[in-house]
Design an enzyme around this catalytic site. Structure first.
Site, PDB file in Angstrom:
ATOM      1  N   ASP A  30     -15.376  66.201  57.281  1.00 58.06           N
ATOM      2  CA  ASP A  30     -16.105  65.956  56.033  1.00 58.06           C
ATOM      3  C   ASP A  30     -15.240  65.155  55.061  1.00 58.06           C
ATOM      4  O   ASP A  30     -14.113  65.559  54.749  1.00 58.06           O
ATOM      5  CB  ASP A  30     -16.478  67.305  55.411  1.00 58.06           C
ATOM      6  CG  ASP A  30     -17.550  67.185  54.344  1.00 58.06           C
ATOM      7  OD1 ASP A  30     -18.009  66.067  54.078  1.00 58.06           O
ATOM      8  OD2 ASP A  30     -17.940  68.219  53.787  1.00 58.06           O
ATOM      9  N   ASP A  31     -15.757  64.011  54.607  1.00 57.87           N
ATOM     10  CA  ASP A  31     -15.038  63.152  53.653  1.00 57.87           C
ATOM     11  C   ASP A  31     -13.658  62.748  54.183  1.00 57.87           C
ATOM     12  O   ASP A  31     -12.673  62.737  53.441  1.00 57.87           O
ATOM     13  CB  ASP A  31     -14.871  63.862  52.302  1.00 57.87           C
ATOM     14  CG  ASP A  31     -16.154  63.888  51.481  1.00 57.87           C
ATOM     15  OD1 ASP A  31     -17.222  63.554  52.045  1.00 57.87           O
ATOM     16  OD2 ASP A  31     -16.097  64.254  50.303  1.00 57.87           O
ATOM     17  N   CYS A  70     -23.027  62.847  52.398  1.00 55.47           N
ATOM     18  CA  CYS A  70     -23.131  63.892  53.418  1.00 55.47           C
ATOM     19  C   CYS A  70     -24.490  64.084  54.091  1.00 55.47           C
ATOM     20  O   CYS A  70     -24.609  63.921  55.309  1.00 55.47           O
ATOM     21  CB  CYS A  70     -22.707  65.228  52.814  1.00 55.47           C
ATOM     22  SG  CYS A  70     -21.069  65.237  52.059  1.00 55.47           S
ATOM     23  N   ARG A  74     -25.558  63.331  58.148  1.00 53.69           N
ATOM     24  CA  ARG A  74     -25.771  64.422  59.098  1.00 53.69           C
ATOM     25  C   ARG A  74     -27.147  64.348  59.750  1.00 53.69           C
ATOM     26  O   ARG A  74     -27.304  64.662  60.940  1.00 53.69           O
ATOM     27  CB  ARG A  74     -25.584  65.764  58.380  1.00 53.69           C
ATOM     28  CG  ARG A  74     -24.152  66.018  58.017  1.00 53.69           C
ATOM     29  CD  ARG A  74     -23.958  66.974  56.834  1.00 53.69           C
ATOM     30  NE  ARG A  74     -22.609  66.767  56.331  1.00 53.69           N
ATOM     31  CZ  ARG A  74     -21.533  67.365  56.832  1.00 53.69           C
ATOM     32  NH1 ARG A  74     -21.661  68.257  57.807  1.00 53.69           N
ATOM     33  NH2 ARG A  74     -20.344  67.097  56.354  1.00 53.69           N
ATOM     34  N   LYS A 124     -20.597  73.522  57.982  1.00 55.41           N
ATOM     35  CA  LYS A 124     -21.412  72.961  56.892  1.00 55.41           C
ATOM     36  C   LYS A 124     -22.714  72.378  57.451  1.00 55.41           C
ATOM     37  O   LYS A 124     -22.686  71.402  58.191  1.00 55.41           O
ATOM     38  CB  LYS A 124     -20.605  71.881  56.168  1.00 55.41           C
ATOM     39  CG  LYS A 124     -21.385  71.128  55.102  1.00 55.41           C
ATOM     40  CD  LYS A 124     -20.514  70.083  54.446  1.00 55.41           C
ATOM     41  CE  LYS A 124     -21.292  69.222  53.458  1.00 55.41           C
ATOM     42  NZ  LYS A 124     -20.435  68.241  52.772  1.00 55.41           N
ATOM     43  N   HIS A 126     -25.955  71.514  55.404  1.00 55.57           N
ATOM     44  CA  HIS A 126     -26.306  70.500  54.403  1.00 55.57           C
ATOM     45  C   HIS A 126     -27.512  69.648  54.785  1.00 55.57           C
ATOM     46  O   HIS A 126     -27.600  68.471  54.430  1.00 55.57           O
ATOM     47  CB  HIS A 126     -25.107  69.598  54.094  1.00 55.57           C
ATOM     48  CG  HIS A 126     -25.107  69.131  52.663  1.00 55.57           C
ATOM     49  ND1 HIS A 126     -24.132  68.320  52.115  1.00 55.57           N
ATOM     50  CD2 HIS A 126     -25.998  69.359  51.656  1.00 55.57           C
ATOM     51  CE1 HIS A 126     -24.406  68.081  50.854  1.00 55.57           C
ATOM     52  NE2 HIS A 126     -25.539  68.699  50.541  1.00 55.57           N
ATOM     53  N   SER A 151     -23.061  72.012  50.815  1.00 56.50           N
ATOM     54  CA  SER A 151     -21.649  71.697  50.615  1.00 56.50           C
ATOM     55  C   SER A 151     -20.947  72.823  49.855  1.00 56.50           C
ATOM     56  O   SER A 151     -21.530  73.431  48.950  1.00 56.50           O
ATOM     57  CB  SER A 151     -21.519  70.385  49.833  1.00 56.50           C
ATOM     58  OG  SER A 151     -20.179  69.966  49.779  1.00 56.50           O
ATOM     59  N   HIS A 230     -13.343  67.983  52.553  1.00 59.07           N
ATOM     60  CA  HIS A 230     -14.102  67.817  51.318  1.00 59.07           C
ATOM     61  C   HIS A 230     -13.484  68.641  50.188  1.00 59.07           C
ATOM     62  O   HIS A 230     -12.945  69.718  50.401  1.00 59.07           O
ATOM     63  CB  HIS A 230     -15.548  68.265  51.571  1.00 59.07           C
ATOM     64  CG  HIS A 230     -16.543  67.862  50.537  1.00 59.07           C
ATOM     65  ND1 HIS A 230     -16.529  68.357  49.240  1.00 59.07           N
ATOM     66  CD2 HIS A 230     -17.605  67.029  50.604  1.00 59.07           C
ATOM     67  CE1 HIS A 230     -17.544  67.838  48.573  1.00 59.07           C
ATOM     68  NE2 HIS A 230     -18.213  67.022  49.371  1.00 59.07           N
ATOM     69  N   ASP A 282     -18.287  62.353  58.630  1.00 57.90           N
ATOM     70  CA  ASP A 282     -19.591  62.030  58.043  1.00 57.90           C
ATOM     71  C   ASP A 282     -19.581  60.816  57.127  1.00 57.90           C
ATOM     72  O   ASP A 282     -20.573  60.114  57.008  1.00 57.90           O
ATOM     73  CB  ASP A 282     -20.169  63.240  57.301  1.00 57.90           C
ATOM     74  CG  ASP A 282     -19.360  63.659  56.072  1.00 57.90           C
ATOM     75  OD1 ASP A 282     -18.191  63.238  55.948  1.00 57.90           O
ATOM     76  OD2 ASP A 282     -19.898  64.420  55.245  1.00 57.90           O
ATOM     77  N   ASN A 283     -18.481  60.581  56.435  1.00 59.43           N
ATOM     78  CA  ASN A 283     -18.369  59.406  55.550  1.00 59.43           C
ATOM     79  C   ASN A 283     -16.918  59.264  55.124  1.00 59.43           C
ATOM     80  O   ASN A 283     -16.077  60.095  55.464  1.00 59.43           O
ATOM     81  CB  ASN A 283     -19.286  59.523  54.320  1.00 59.43           C
ATOM     82  CG  ASN A 283     -19.143  60.818  53.547  1.00 59.43           C
ATOM     83  OD1 ASN A 283     -20.033  61.672  53.569  1.00 59.43           O
ATOM     84  ND2 ASN A 283     -18.021  60.996  52.865  1.00 59.43           N
ATOM     85  N   LYS A 303     -15.919  56.646  50.012  1.00 55.05           N
ATOM     86  CA  LYS A 303     -17.184  57.366  49.896  1.00 55.05           C
ATOM     87  C   LYS A 303     -18.075  56.759  48.811  1.00 55.05           C
ATOM     88  O   LYS A 303     -17.609  56.331  47.767  1.00 55.05           O
ATOM     89  CB  LYS A 303     -16.896  58.836  49.571  1.00 55.05           C
ATOM     90  CG  LYS A 303     -18.133  59.717  49.483  1.00 55.05           C
ATOM     91  CD  LYS A 303     -17.761  61.174  49.279  1.00 55.05           C
ATOM     92  CE  LYS A 303     -19.008  62.044  49.192  1.00 55.05           C
ATOM     93  NZ  LYS A 303     -18.687  63.489  49.074  1.00 55.05           N
TER      94      LYS A 303
END
Length: 500
Positions: A30-31, A70, A74, A124, A126, A151, A230, A282-283, A303
Site C-alpha cells: 500500500d502506497d 487505493c 484494488r 486492507k 477498501h 484504509s 500507508h 496499489d499506487n 501518489k
C-alpha cells in the site's frame, strides 16, 4: 520449431495443472514507491524476503496499476477491468460509503471458486462495506476474511499506539468517525484495532489458511493486501526500531517479515513448487509525508498523479521450476493478473469486457507482452476529459497533467497540488525507457518521426475510449453515518461508544 516448443510447453503446463491445480498468493503493498525496495535500488531498505523473491523470480520493470489511489486500483486488480467500468471512482470509499464494488463484478476469487479453490483475503479491503456488510470480501468470492474494511487511517489515531512500547501514531488521521475496526468474516473482532499486534494476527491467519488448504489437498488463493506502508505507519516488536529508515522502514520490514513467514509455510507444507507468488503495490508513494511517505526512485511525482511515480510499481513473480530468474521490461499491469490466474488454473473468464491480458507468455517463457498500451486515468476520471495519458511501446503521451496534494513537498512543481489541470495539444511525449523521470518532452519539430507515433497513440486512444462505458459511480452515491461499523451498534453517544 519455436511454435512446436510453445505448444509442447502449453500441453505440459495444462497436464500439470489438471493433475494438481496451482495455488496463488497475491501480495499487494500500500502506497509503496517504485524505489522503495532493496531489489529496486533503495540503498537502505531492509526487505530481505522480497529481495530473495526477486533474485529467484522474475522482476518486472514496466508494471502499472490503474489508478494513483487505493480503492479504484484494488477494483481493477480483482476484476481485470478499469475502475471506470465498475464505478469505483472518483476517489476512494469511506467508512460510511453507501456504494462499493458492485456484486455483479467478478473477482479473481469468484473466477476460482467453481474449480474448488479455497479463498481468503487478509488485510486492507477498501472496496466497500455497505449495509449489513453488502460489499465485504465474503460477498465477493472469499471464504475467509480477516482485516479492516477500508484504509486504516480512516479513523482517529492520535491516541492510538502505533509502535511498542507506547509510541503514538504520527498524525491524527480522520477525526469525528468511529475508530478503525478489525473484522473476522462479517463480525467486528476488535475496535479500535491494536496496531502493534495487527500484523502478527494477519501473518498467523494467512499461515493457518495455507496450512489447512495444503492439509486438505485443496488448491487455494490467498489475497494479502497489506496496510504497509500507508500512513500512519505502524509495526510490532519484531520490526519496530530495526530498520534504517525510521517508521516507514520499520513498517516495510514488518510486511517483509510476513512475506518470509508465508514463504516458509509454503515450503513446510510442500506446495511451494506448485504456487505462483505475485507481489506488487496499489499506487505510488505519498510524498507529502516526506521521509514517512516512500520513494519513487527515478520516477516523477507519486501518489495522486498520472506521472510514472504515481502508477508504475515494483512487481515480482515467483514460481520455482516454472518462472526462471531474471528481469523483464515487457509492459504489464494489475489488470493482467485475473486473466493470467484464470489461464493457469484453467478457469473460465467472466463474460464481460476485460481490460487485462494473459501474462503467462511473459512469466513462463520470457516472451513478449500481449499488452499493447497502458491507459492513465486521474483520481477523478470523467467522460468529459477521458484519458490523462497513454503509454504505447516506449512512448508515453500526456494529454492532461495536474499535481496532487499526495505528492506535494517535493521540489518538482509539477507534482504540487498548486499545479492546476493543464491541457496539452499536442500532448507531451516522453520516451519513458530513456527518460523514466519524464523530464524531457520530445520535440515534434526536431523529431518528425514522432508524428507517426502520435498518430498511432491517438488512434489507440480513440478506439479505447469508444469502448469505455462508465459504470455508475459508487463513490458518488454518498455516505450514511449509520453505515459506519460499530461493534456495539445500540450504544450512545456515537462514535465514541464504538469500543470493544
Amino acid at each position: 520449431m519455436a511454435s512446436c516448443c510453445l505448444r509442447a510447453w502449453s500441453l505440459w503446463l495444462l497436464c500439470s495443472c489438471a493433475a494438481s491445480p496451482p495455488n496463488f498468493v497475491l501480495l499487494f503493498a500500500d502506497d509503496l514507491g517504485f524505489g522503495d525496495l532493496g531489489c529496486y535500488g533503495h540503498p537502505s531498505s531492509l526487505t530481505p524476503n522480497l529481495d530473495r523473491l526477486a533474485a529467484a523470480g522474475l522482476r518486472l520493470t514496466d508494471f502499472y496499476c490503474t489508478s494513483p489511489v487505493c480503492s479504484p486500483s484494488r477494483a481493477s486488480l480483482l476484476t481485470g477491468r478499469y475502475q471506470t467500468r465498475s464505478g469505483i471512482y472518483p476517489g476512494v470509499l469511506y467508512p460510511g460509503s453507501v456504494g462499493g464494488l458492485p456484486l455483479n463484478e467478478t473477482t479473481i476469487a469468484e473466477v476460482l471458486k467453481p474449480l474448488g479453490y479455497a479463498t481468503a483475503a487478509v488485510g486492507k479491503w477498501h472496496l466497500g462495506l455497505g449495509a449489513n456488510g453488502t460489499f465485504l470480501p465474503t460477498k465477493q468470492g472469499f471464504d475467509h476474511f480477516l482485516g479492516i474494511p477500508y484504509s486504516h487511517d480512516m479513523g482517529p489515531c492520535q491516541n492510538l499506539t502505533c509502535f511498542p512500547p507506547d509510541v503514538k501514531c504520527f498524525g491524527v488521521c480522520d477525526v469525528g468517525t468511529v475508530t478503525v475496526p478489525l473484522m473476522y468474516g462479517e463480525v467486528i473482532k476488535q475496535q479500535p484495532v491494536n496496531f502493534p499486534e495487527l500484523e502478527s494476527a494477519y501473518s498467523d491467519f494467512a499461515v493457518d489458511f495455507i496450512t489447512a488448504s495444503a492439509k486438505n489437498k485443496q488448491p487455494f488463493f490467498l489475497y494479502y493486501p497489506s496496510h504497509h506502508t500507508h500512513y500512519p505507519q505502524y509495526a510490532g516488536a519484531g520490526a519496530a526500531g530495526r530498520s534504517l529508515r525510521g517508521p516507514f522502514g520499520d513498517s516495510l520490514l514488518e510486511f517483509d517479515n510476513t512475506v518470509g513467514n508465508l514463504m516458509t509455510t509454503l515450503k513446510k507444507t510442500g506446495v511451494i513448487n506448485n504456487t505462483l507468488v505475485f507481489f506488487t503495490a496499489d499506487n505510488g508513494p505519498e510524498l507529502m509525508r516526506m521521509s514517512r511517505g516512500g520513494n519513487s526512485g527515478a520516477l516523477k511525482c507519486g501518489k495522486g498523479t498520472t506521472y510514472e511515480g504515481g502508477m508504475r510499481e515494483p512487481a515480482i513473480a515467483y514460481w520455482p521450476g516454472r518462472i526462471q530468474p531474471g528481469v523483464t521490461h515487457e509492459l504489464a499491469s494489475t489488470l493482467d493478473i485475473l486473466p493470467t490466474i484464470a489461464s493457469l488454473a484453467g478457469a473460465t473468464l467472466p463474460k464481460v469486457m476485460l481490460d487485462g491480458v494473459d501474462m503467462t507468455e511473459i512469466l513462463v517463457k520470457r516472451g513478449k507482452s500481449k499488452r499493447e498500451a497502458m491507459m492513465f486515468y486521474p483520481v477523478d476520471p470523467s467522460e468529459k476529459y477521458g484519458l490523462f495519458a497513454l503509454r504505447l511501446g516506449k512512448y508515453k503521451a500526456h494529454f492532461y497533467t495536474r499535481g496532487s496534494s499526495h505528492s506535494s513537498t517535493v521540489p518538482d512543481q509539477d507534482c504540487s497540488v498548486l499545479t492546476a489541470l493543464k491541457f496539452h495539444d499536442p500532448p507531451l511525449i516522453f520516451d519513458v525507457e530513456a527518460d523514466p523521470s519524464e523530464n524531457y518532452p520530445l520535440s515534434l519539430e526536431e523529431r518528425p518521426d514522432l508524428q507517426d507515433v502520435l498518430k498511432r497513440i491517438k488512434a489507440v486512444k480513440t478506439q479505447f475510449e469508444a469502448s469505455m462505458v462508465f459504470g455508475e459511480s459508487q463513490i458518488s452515491k454518498g455516505s450514511d453515518p449509520n453505515l459506519r461499523p460499530c461493534c456495539n451498534p445500540e450504544c450512545s453517544p456515537k462514535p465514541s461508544c464504538c469500543h470493544c
